[in-house]
Design an enzyme around this catalytic site. Structure first.
Site, mmCIF file in Angstrom:
data_model
loop_
_atom_site.group_PDB
_atom_site.id
_atom_site.type_symbol
_atom_site.label_atom_id
_atom_site.label_comp_id
_atom_site.label_asym_id
_atom_site.label_seq_id
_atom_site.Cartn_x
_atom_site.Cartn_y
_atom_site.Cartn_z
ATOM 1 N N ASP A 60 39.353 42.918 53.518
ATOM 2 C CA ASP A 60 39.352 44.328 53.899
ATOM 3 C C ASP A 60 38.233 44.611 54.888
ATOM 4 O OD1 ASP A 60 41.491 44.961 52.247
ATOM 5 O OD2 ASP A 60 40.221 45.554 50.562
ATOM 6 N N TYR A 88 34.141 36.157 44.574
ATOM 7 C CA TYR A 88 33.636 37.392 45.164
ATOM 8 C C TYR A 88 32.435 37.905 44.375
ATOM 9 C CZ TYR A 88 38.263 37.717 47.383
ATOM 10 O OH TYR A 88 39.410 37.461 48.090
ATOM 11 N N ASP A 102 38.029 52.123 47.080
ATOM 12 C CA ASP A 102 36.786 51.698 47.719
ATOM 13 C C ASP A 102 36.251 52.859 48.546
ATOM 14 O OD1 ASP A 102 38.367 51.764 50.004
ATOM 15 O OD2 ASP A 102 38.194 49.620 50.445
ATOM 16 N N ARG A 194 39.711 45.539 44.523
ATOM 17 C CA ARG A 194 39.761 47.006 44.445
ATOM 18 C C ARG A 194 40.590 47.457 43.237
ATOM 19 N NH1 ARG A 194 42.657 49.122 48.654
ATOM 20 N NH2 ARG A 194 43.289 47.110 49.500
#
Length: 234
Positions: A60, A88, A102, A194
């Site tokens: 993203d 992550y 987000d 997310r």
């Protein structure tokens, strides 16, 4: 704004137009396609003709970290590279949600979060480990009846997206300072962090959204070995 920064590749970057795998540390607020475009232009200038370039796993715009760029014959390996597990790190902001889960969209609802303890957060994280079903975010490239779901969402409409099987191998709480909770997640292909933020908030009888996300690893490839583009303000 997403595109208020730009970046430059190292001018002496050595790229094999026949076939190459490049590791980039994608800058904040730049898209994965921005990096692909920069690499494509640099290769074409060097060899004088169009060269096939693609990426293995979209990040993203508001995420940073490891992005794999495949050049020439290496584009045949995109699917295999995308299939590898990923790691992550990032931050959940508890007590508030956004439509995109987000910071791309403004807060649309707030919730109590003071009742959450570290023990509760760690128990919730453990409940997500293993093979689970995850409903993708509406603001994503998932298709619904032939249309990208983000196009539907941008019209202010809703669609019932199909849950997908994913695997969370590890979900570690690395910092607990409410309303922020830092994490490290090792997961399978197709996982939306997310969406984990969304579901993590619900699991703790609150709300949550993602305020930071960084991809540190894809398979055995690490962001520490990645090329660092030079970032410039527009």
């Amino acid at each position: 704004m997403i595109h208020d920064v730009t970046f430059e590749l190292p001018p002496d970057l050595d790229i094999n137009a026949e076939g190459d795998l490049l590791l980039f540390d994608k800058p904040y607020k730049c898209t994965s396609f921005d990096v692909v475009g920069k690499v494509r232009k640099q290769v074409q200038r060097a060899v004088g003709h169009r060269v096939k370039v693609g990426h293995a796993g979209t990040l993203d715009p508001l995420a940073t970290g490891l992005l794999l760029i495949c050049v020439g014959k290496m584009t045949k390996q995109v699917d295999a590279l995308q299939a590898q597990e990923k790691t992550y790190t990032g931050t959940f902001m508890m007590g508030a949600t956004t439509p995109s889960y987000d910071l791309e969209k403004p807060i649309d609802a707030t919730f109590p979060y003071e009742h959450i303890t570290r023990e509760m957060a760690e128990e919730a994280a453990q409940s997500f480990t293993g093979e689970i079903q995850q409903v993708p975010p509406m603001f994503s490239a998932v298709k619904h009846q032939g249309e990208r779901s983000y196009e539907i969402a941008r019209r202010g409409e809703e669609a019932q997206l199909t849950a997908k099987n994913i695997t969370i191998y590890e979900f570690e709480i690395t910092r607990f300072e409410l309303p922020e909770i830092d994490f490290r997640i090792r997961c399978s292909k197709g996982t939306y962090i997310r969406a984990i933020a969304r579901d993590f908030g619900v699991a703790l009888n609150s709300g949550a959204h993602l305020t930071a996300l960084r991809r540190t690893r894809i398979g055995s490839l690490c962001v520490e070995d990645a090329i660092q583009p030079e970032i410039r303000e527009r």
